[in-house]
Design a protein around this motif. Structure first.
Motif, mmCIF file in Angstrom:
data_model
loop_
_atom_site.group_PDB
_atom_site.id
_atom_site.type_symbol
_atom_site.label_atom_id
_atom_site.label_comp_id
_atom_site.label_asym_id
_atom_site.label_seq_id
_atom_site.Cartn_x
_atom_site.Cartn_y
_atom_site.Cartn_z
ATOM 1 N N MET A 1 0.819 -1.192 0.000
ATOM 2 C CA MET A 1 0.000 0.000 0.000
ATOM 3 C C MET A 1 0.865 1.259 0.000
ATOM 4 O O MET A 1 0.529 2.227 -0.661
ATOM 5 C CB MET A 1 -0.922 -0.051 1.227
ATOM 6 N N ALA A 2 1.970 1.204 0.747
ATOM 7 C CA ALA A 2 2.852 2.367 0.812
ATOM 8 C C ALA A 2 3.492 2.632 -0.549
ATOM 9 O O ALA A 2 3.649 3.790 -0.948
ATOM 10 C CB ALA A 2 3.913 2.152 1.876
ATOM 11 N N ALA A 3 3.853 1.553 -1.251
ATOM 12 C CA ALA A 3 4.461 1.728 -2.571
ATOM 13 C C ALA A 3 3.470 2.388 -3.535
ATOM 14 O O ALA A 3 3.850 3.256 -4.334
ATOM 15 C CB ALA A 3 4.918 0.388 -3.113
ATOM 16 N N PHE A 4 2.214 1.999 -3.434
ATOM 17 C CA PHE A 4 1.194 2.607 -4.298
ATOM 18 C C PHE A 4 1.026 4.094 -3.986
ATOM 19 O O PHE A 4 0.925 4.924 -4.899
ATOM 20 C CB PHE A 4 -0.138 1.866 -4.140
ATOM 21 N N LEU A 5 1.013 4.437 -2.705
ATOM 22 C CA LEU A 5 0.869 5.842 -2.329
ATOM 23 C C LEU A 5 2.078 6.660 -2.783
ATOM 24 O O LEU A 5 1.922 7.797 -3.256
ATOM 25 C CB LEU A 5 0.669 5.964 -0.828
ATOM 26 N N LEU A 10 4.426 10.476 -6.730
ATOM 27 C CA LEU A 10 5.315 10.716 -7.859
ATOM 28 C C LEU A 10 4.522 11.114 -9.090
ATOM 29 O O LEU A 10 4.927 12.007 -9.838
ATOM 30 C CB LEU A 10 6.148 9.459 -8.138
ATOM 31 N N LEU A 11 3.373 10.490 -9.282
ATOM 32 C CA LEU A 11 2.524 10.829 -10.427
ATOM 33 C C LEU A 11 2.036 12.275 -10.346
ATOM 34 O O LEU A 11 1.989 12.984 -11.352
ATOM 35 C CB LEU A 11 1.339 9.868 -10.503
ATOM 36 N N VAL A 12 1.699 12.723 -9.155
ATOM 37 C CA VAL A 12 1.199 14.088 -8.989
ATOM 38 C C VAL A 12 2.316 15.108 -9.182
ATOM 39 O O VAL A 12 2.152 16.112 -9.876
ATOM 40 C CB VAL A 12 0.534 14.248 -7.606
ATOM 41 N N PHE A 13 3.466 14.866 -8.572
ATOM 42 C CA PHE A 13 4.532 15.863 -8.573
ATOM 43 C C PHE A 13 5.429 15.801 -9.810
ATOM 44 O O PHE A 13 5.955 16.827 -10.237
ATOM 45 C CB PHE A 13 5.387 15.740 -7.309
ATOM 46 N N CYS A 14 5.626 14.622 -10.347
ATOM 47 C CA CYS A 14 6.523 14.495 -11.505
ATOM 48 C C CYS A 14 5.964 13.411 -12.432
ATOM 49 O O CYS A 14 6.494 12.296 -12.511
ATOM 50 C CB CYS A 14 7.930 14.148 -11.025
#
Length: 65
Positions: A1-5, A10-14
């Motif tokens: 779950m932590a890896a997904f978050l 990362l998707l949001v920021f870069c």
């Protein structure tokens, strides 16, 4: 779950880096697969050799005196 978050952050920021990671992951996995198979094979060979070399000691230890 932590890896997904973390991936979502990362998707949001870069997002270009996140998309590159998403595309490259299967390619890297396919490139690493033969190395994993070689590692499994080498481990099995060493386990077999260890069992063959320890066989006389096991036979002698199991014999009643």
């Amino acid at each position: 779950m932590a890896a997904f978050l973390l991936w979502m952050l990362l998707l949001v920021f870069c997002w270009p880096l996140a998309l590159l990671a998403l595309v490259m992951y299967p390619i890297v996995w396919l490139l690493c697969l033969p190395l994993r198979l070689v590692g499994i094979t080498v481990g099995a060979v060493f386990a077999f050799l260890g069992a063959v070399l320890m066989l006389p000691a096991r036979v002698l230890r199991g014999r009643p005196a």
